[in-house]
Design a protein around this motif. Structure first.
Motif, PDB file in Angstrom:
ATOM      1  N   CYS A   1      -8.796  17.412  -0.931  1.00 55.73           N
ATOM      2  CA  CYS A   1      -7.567  17.034  -0.249  1.00 55.73           C
ATOM      3  C   CYS A   1      -6.738  16.130  -1.160  1.00 55.73           C
ATOM      4  CB  CYS A   1      -7.915  16.288   1.041  1.00 55.73           C
ATOM      5  SG  CYS A   1      -6.497  15.654   1.954  1.00 55.73           S
TER       6      CYS A   1
ATOM      7  N   THR B   1      -4.910  13.042  -2.689  1.00 60.17           N
ATOM      8  CA  THR B   1      -5.304  11.644  -2.541  1.00 60.17           C
ATOM      9  C   THR B   1      -4.202  10.720  -3.048  1.00 60.17           C
ATOM     10  OG1 THR B   1      -7.594  12.334  -2.954  1.00 60.17           O
ATOM     11  CG2 THR B   1      -7.118   9.970  -3.073  1.00 60.17           C
TER      12      THR B   1
ATOM     13  N   THR C   1      -6.838   9.651   3.544  1.00 59.82           N
ATOM     14  CA  THR C   1      -7.393   9.619   2.184  1.00 59.82           C
ATOM     15  C   THR C   1      -6.678   8.613   1.293  1.00 59.82           C
ATOM     16  OG1 THR C   1      -5.940  11.434   1.464  1.00 59.82           O
ATOM     17  CG2 THR C   1      -8.119  12.022   2.289  1.00 59.82           C
TER      18      THR C   1
ATOM     19  N   MET D   1      -4.777  15.091   6.981  1.00 62.68           N
ATOM     20  CA  MET D   1      -5.878  14.622   6.139  1.00 62.68           C
ATOM     21  C   MET D   1      -5.412  13.560   5.151  1.00 62.68           C
ATOM     22  SD  MET D   1      -8.958  15.693   6.676  1.00 62.68           S
ATOM     23  CE  MET D   1      -9.689  15.300   5.091  1.00 62.68           C
TER      24      MET D   1
ATOM     25  N   PHE E   1     -22.425  13.058   4.256  1.00 67.89           N
ATOM     26  CA  PHE E   1     -21.099  12.535   4.603  1.00 67.89           C
ATOM     27  C   PHE E   1     -20.006  13.364   3.929  1.00 67.89           C
ATOM     28  CE2 PHE E   1     -17.405   9.884   3.735  1.00 67.89           C
ATOM     29  CZ  PHE E   1     -17.172   9.253   4.946  1.00 67.89           C
ATOM     30  N   TYR E   2     -20.208  13.696   2.655  1.00 70.92           N
ATOM     31  CA  TYR E   2     -19.182  14.415   1.910  1.00 70.92           C
ATOM     32  C   TYR E   2     -19.214  15.915   2.185  1.00 70.92           C
ATOM     33  CZ  TYR E   2     -18.397   9.982  -0.334  1.00 70.92           C
ATOM     34  OH  TYR E   2     -18.089   8.656  -0.545  1.00 70.92           O
TER      35      TYR E   2
ATOM     36  N   ILE F   1     -14.946  14.933  -4.835  1.00 70.24           N
ATOM     37  CA  ILE F   1     -14.501  15.077  -3.450  1.00 70.24           C
ATOM     38  C   ILE F   1     -12.979  15.010  -3.369  1.00 70.24           C
ATOM     39  CG2 ILE F   1     -16.617  14.178  -2.417  1.00 70.24           C
ATOM     40  CD1 ILE F   1     -14.930  11.524  -1.970  1.00 70.24           C
TER      41      ILE F   1
ATOM     42  N   LEU G   1     -16.373   3.587   1.287  1.00 69.05           N
ATOM     43  CA  LEU G   1     -16.948   4.922   1.126  1.00 69.05           C
ATOM     44  C   LEU G   1     -18.410   4.823   0.686  1.00 69.05           C
ATOM     45  CD1 LEU G   1     -14.112   6.896  -0.735  1.00 69.05           C
ATOM     46  CD2 LEU G   1     -14.970   7.339   1.575  1.00 69.05           C
TER      47      LEU G   1
ATOM     48  N   LEU H   1     -14.280  19.161   7.035  1.00 71.53           N
ATOM     49  CA  LEU H   1     -13.120  18.617   7.749  1.00 71.53           C
ATOM     50  C   LEU H   1     -11.826  18.951   7.024  1.00 71.53           C
ATOM     51  CD1 LEU H   1     -12.452  16.801  10.218  1.00 71.53           C
ATOM     52  CD2 LEU H   1     -12.464  14.856   8.642  1.00 71.53           C
ATOM     53  N   ALA H   2     -11.836  18.867   5.699  1.00 74.66           N
ATOM     54  CA  ALA H   2     -10.643  19.157   4.909  1.00 74.66           C
ATOM     55  C   ALA H   2     -10.226  20.620   5.031  1.00 74.66           C
ATOM     56  CB  ALA H   2     -10.886  18.814   3.447  1.00 74.66           C
TER      57      ALA H   2
ATOM     58  N   TYR I   1     -17.038  15.924   5.095  1.00 70.42           N
ATOM     59  CA  TYR I   1     -15.654  15.708   4.662  1.00 70.42           C
ATOM     60  C   TYR I   1     -15.049  16.995   4.107  1.00 70.42           C
ATOM     61  CZ  TYR I   1     -11.740  13.936   1.862  1.00 70.42           C
ATOM     62  OH  TYR I   1     -10.498  13.748   1.309  1.00 70.42           O
ATOM     63  N   ARG I   2     -15.819  17.736   3.337  1.00 69.46           N
ATOM     64  CA  ARG I   2     -15.353  19.012   2.801  1.00 69.46           C
ATOM     65  C   ARG I   2     -15.016  19.983   3.924  1.00 69.46           C
ATOM     66  NH1 ARG I   2     -19.000  23.522  -0.180  1.00 69.46           N
ATOM     67  NH2 ARG I   2     -17.331  24.984  -0.673  1.00 69.46           N
TER      68      ARG I   2
END
Length: 252
Positions: free
Chosen positions: A141, A143, A250, A246, A230-231, A137, A202, A237-238, A234-235
């Motif tokens: 984005c 990190t 993170t 973002m 959830f992920y 993940i 997380l 959203l990114a 997140y993908r």
């Protein structure tokens, strides 16, 4: 003889790939297991009943390992039906404050080794072959505090998409699995356990389920597989959120 090659097979997700491989790909007759720890490889090999196994104790951060693999491929000319690029590492720490060898090891293993092994193996893959790359993940984005790791996994995902198009004409599919954190030795080795608030809240992925889902995704020819709703969110959203915004969410 249909052969699978798994890197990073000695523990964690790689070990689960080895254990579950023939559940999804029963046509596999032989499996080459690659990792540094020979004793671990031999232990896994004993668990793989009904499949011929070859243990290759190689350190993929050492360029000589590619020579060894190249020579074995040339000598045996296997029919590689499945390549799983799972070897990887990640360390928590800011650039400039972390040992240089740790930062460059992530590039060597996550990027250089994956590219080299793939380049060596593809000529031995027939139509219908599958490549499965372990991404993260963190590829979605940048990190902070895992900047190099995230960048290296962004390479893995991008490499997967590009290679998928390149190999389409050969009827070889390429899949990247992008899991969230899992309770494996990765967290301890990377000095992450107890040092990252983000990893405390997380939702964790189960390595057994991740391996099963990733193998099924590879069989279906999917390009990107993200476990857990959830992920997946997140993908998405990114993709739609400005990168700078973002990044604020993170921080590890």
């Amino acid at each position: 003889m249909k052969t699978a090659i798994i890197t990073g097979a000695s523990s964690g997700l790689g070990r689960e790939f080895a254990r579950q491989l023939t559940d999804v790909f029963p046509e596999i007759e032989c499996c080459w297991l690659i990792a540094r720890r020979e004793d671990r490889l031999e232990e896994i090999a004993r668990e793989m009943v009904g499949v011929e196994t070859v243990c290759l104790p190689l350190d993929l951060c050492d360029s000589m390992s590619f020579t060894t693999l190249q020579e074995k491929l040339a000598a045996e000319k296997p029919e590689v039906a499945m390549l799983i690029n799972n070897a990887g590492c990640g360390y928590l720490g800011r650039v400039g404050e972390t040992e240089t060898t740790r930062q460059t090891r992530m590039v060597d293993l996550n990027v250089r080794a994956l590219t080299a092994v793939t380049n060596l193996v593809v000529p031995y893959m027939p139509a219908g072959g599958r490549i499965l790359n372990t991404s993260s993940i963190a590829s979605f984005c940048p990190t902070p505090r895992m900047t190099v790791y995230g960048a290296s996994k962004a390479y893995v995902s991008s490499f997967t998409v590009g290679l998928s198009e390149e190999l389409r004409r050969k009827d070889i599919t390429v899949t990247a699995v992008c899991p969230g954190p899992m309770k494996t030795e990765f967290l301890d080795v990377g000095s992450i356990t107890g040092r990252s608030p983000a990893f405390e809240y997380l939702p964790y992925c189960d390595q057994v389920r991740v391996a099963a889902g990733a193998l099924r995704a590879a069989k279906a020819g999917r390009t990107i597989y993200t476990p857990k709703l959830f992920y997946k969110f997140y993908r998405l959203l990114a993709k739609v959120t400005p990168v700078k915004l973002m990044v604020k969410f993170t921080k590890t």
